[in-house]
Design a protein around this motif. Sequence first.
Motif, short mmCIF file in Angstrom:
data_model
loop_
_atom_site.label_atom_id
_atom_site.label_comp_id
_atom_site.label_asym_id
_atom_site.label_seq_id
_atom_site.Cartn_x
_atom_site.Cartn_y
_atom_site.Cartn_z
N GLY A 1 33.04 28.72 50.09
CA GLY A 1 31.97 27.78 50.38
C GLY A 1 32.44 26.34 50.33
O GLY A 1 33.45 25.97 50.94
N GLU A 2 31.71 25.51 49.57
CA GLU A 2 32.06 24.09 49.51
C GLU A 2 33.33 23.83 48.73
O GLU A 2 33.85 22.70 48.74
CB GLU A 2 30.89 23.29 48.93
N ASP A 3 33.87 24.84 48.04
CA ASP A 3 35.15 24.69 47.36
C ASP A 3 36.34 24.95 48.29
O ASP A 3 37.48 24.68 47.92
CB ASP A 3 35.25 25.66 46.18
N TYR A 4 36.07 25.49 49.47
CA TYR A 4 37.17 25.82 50.38
C TYR A 4 38.01 24.59 50.77
O TYR A 4 39.24 24.66 50.76
CB TYR A 4 36.62 26.51 51.63
N PRO A 5 37.38 23.44 51.14
CA PRO A 5 38.21 22.28 51.48
C PRO A 5 39.11 21.82 50.33
O PRO A 5 40.25 21.41 50.56
CB PRO A 5 37.18 21.20 51.83
N LEU A 6 38.61 21.90 49.09
CA LEU A 6 39.42 21.50 47.94
C LEU A 6 40.59 22.46 47.74
O LEU A 6 41.72 22.04 47.47
CB LEU A 6 38.54 21.47 46.68
N ALA A 7 40.33 23.76 47.91
CA ALA A 7 41.40 24.75 47.81
C ALA A 7 42.43 24.55 48.92
O ALA A 7 43.64 24.67 48.70
CB ALA A 7 40.81 26.16 47.87
N LEU A 8 41.95 24.26 50.12
CA LEU A 8 42.86 24.04 51.24
C LEU A 8 43.72 22.80 51.01
O LEU A 8 44.92 22.78 51.35
CB LEU A 8 42.04 23.87 52.53
N PHE A 9 43.14 21.77 50.40
CA PHE A 9 43.89 20.56 50.05
C PHE A 9 44.99 20.88 49.05
O PHE A 9 46.14 20.43 49.19
CB PHE A 9 42.91 19.53 49.48
N ALA A 10 44.67 21.69 48.04
CA ALA A 10 45.67 22.08 47.05
C ALA A 10 46.78 22.89 47.70
O ALA A 10 47.97 22.68 47.43
CB ALA A 10 45.01 22.90 45.94
N ARG A 11 46.41 23.78 48.57
CA ARG A 11 47.41 24.61 49.26
C ARG A 11 48.33 23.76 50.14
O ARG A 11 49.54 23.98 50.20
CB ARG A 11 46.68 25.66 50.10
N ALA A 12 47.74 22.75 50.81
CA ALA A 12 48.52 21.89 51.70
C ALA A 12 49.60 21.13 50.93
O ALA A 12 50.70 20.88 51.46
CB ALA A 12 47.60 20.90 52.42
N MET A 13 49.33 20.76 49.68
CA MET A 13 50.34 20.06 48.88
C MET A 13 51.34 21.03 48.26
O MET A 13 52.55 20.80 48.29
CB MET A 13 49.65 19.23 47.79
N LEU A 14 50.84 22.13 47.72
CA LEU A 14 51.72 23.06 47.03
C LEU A 14 52.70 23.75 47.96
O LEU A 14 53.82 24.08 47.57
CB LEU A 14 50.89 24.12 46.28
N ILE A 15 52.32 23.98 49.22
CA ILE A 15 53.21 24.67 50.16
C ILE A 15 54.45 23.83 50.45
O ILE A 15 55.47 24.35 50.90
CB ILE A 15 52.46 25.00 51.48
N LYS A 16 54.38 22.54 50.16
CA LYS A 16 55.55 21.68 50.38
C LYS A 16 56.63 21.90 49.33
O LYS A 16 57.80 21.56 49.56
CB LYS A 16 55.13 20.20 50.37
N VAL A 17 56.24 22.46 48.18
CA VAL A 17 57.22 22.63 47.09
C VAL A 17 57.31 24.07 46.59
O VAL A 17 58.19 24.40 45.79
CB VAL A 17 56.89 21.70 45.90
N PHE A 18 56.39 24.94 47.06
CA PHE A 18 56.38 26.33 46.59
C PHE A 18 56.40 27.25 47.80
O PHE A 18 55.58 27.11 48.71
CB PHE A 18 55.13 26.59 45.74
N PRO A 19 57.32 28.22 47.84
CA PRO A 19 57.54 28.97 49.08
C PRO A 19 56.52 30.06 49.40
O PRO A 19 56.39 30.45 50.55
CB PRO A 19 58.93 29.59 48.86
N ASP A 20 55.83 30.60 48.41
CA ASP A 20 54.97 31.76 48.68
C ASP A 20 53.56 31.52 48.16
O ASP A 20 53.29 31.68 46.97
CB ASP A 20 55.57 33.01 48.03
N ILE A 21 52.66 31.13 49.07
CA ILE A 21 51.28 30.83 48.70
C ILE A 21 50.34 31.60 49.63
O ILE A 21 50.53 31.61 50.85
CB ILE A 21 50.99 29.32 48.80
N ARG A 22 49.34 32.22 49.03
CA ARG A 22 48.31 32.91 49.80
C ARG A 22 47.00 32.16 49.64
O ARG A 22 46.66 31.73 48.54
CB ARG A 22 48.13 34.35 49.32
#
Length: 284
Positions: free
Chosen positions: A139-160
Amino acid sequence: MHSTSHIAQRLLTAYDDMPRGERKLADLLLEDVEVVGQFTAADLADQAGVSKATAARLFRRLGYAGYREAQREVREARAAEPAAPQVPALAGGTLSPGEYLDAEVKHLVRSFEALPADQVTEAVRLLCSAAKLWVVGFGEDYPLALFARAMLIKVFPDIRMIPLSGFPVPEEFASIKPADTVLAFGVGRRSSELRNVIGSSRRAGARIILVTNSLAAGDKRGADVILRGRREGPTLFGSMTAPVSLVTYLCARVASETGDSAVARLRHIESIHSQWAEESGRSE
């Protein structure tokens, strides 16, 4: 620091050592510890379905001489807290840029002042040591989760990412392992899907970090680390400034802790961008 943060932190610190009856009352208090200043110990014990003796034991465990001391602490702290400024936007008026900025800065400062440093450090450790990261937001937490994923994928190789558009969550989530870490967002309205994912993560043996605005019953049992980002704000829509800043800080700490591997991954990402730019230029 928010007036109730002290007693809430005592509850979280002692929670794992509490017997079942005390935990039931602790779950009730963690939903809104302001009730300590509003009700008697007998009232709260009745709401939680426990005895008055259990309530008395809980407050002694928290370091209070008795319930009245805890109640006095909550009331005095609330009385000493400065009154919230009147915000024109909440009364149908116009919110000036200066008023908005002032309210947001104060809100952000209070949020970070209340963050337990040891819990942030533990969250960073769990993220860095994970075999795989799962970032969850409905729901409304999806954009915040997507933001976290966008940053973490730059330094962590395996994110779902959960949910993944077009895919049922159980099918995607079936591959979670005990060595994984789940970063779950419950800042907005909680959903049954979030509760299901946290429950399945716990049963799989994965570690869970919950970022939330307020605590709900069962959060302490479900999550290994709970980080609170205040969502109250100066507009009708509240504010995401504190949650977004908390996520940014958390991801920056992860990047710092992973060190050379993070730098190597960022360089590799940049090399791919450069290579694709060169290939695109040659084809034009």
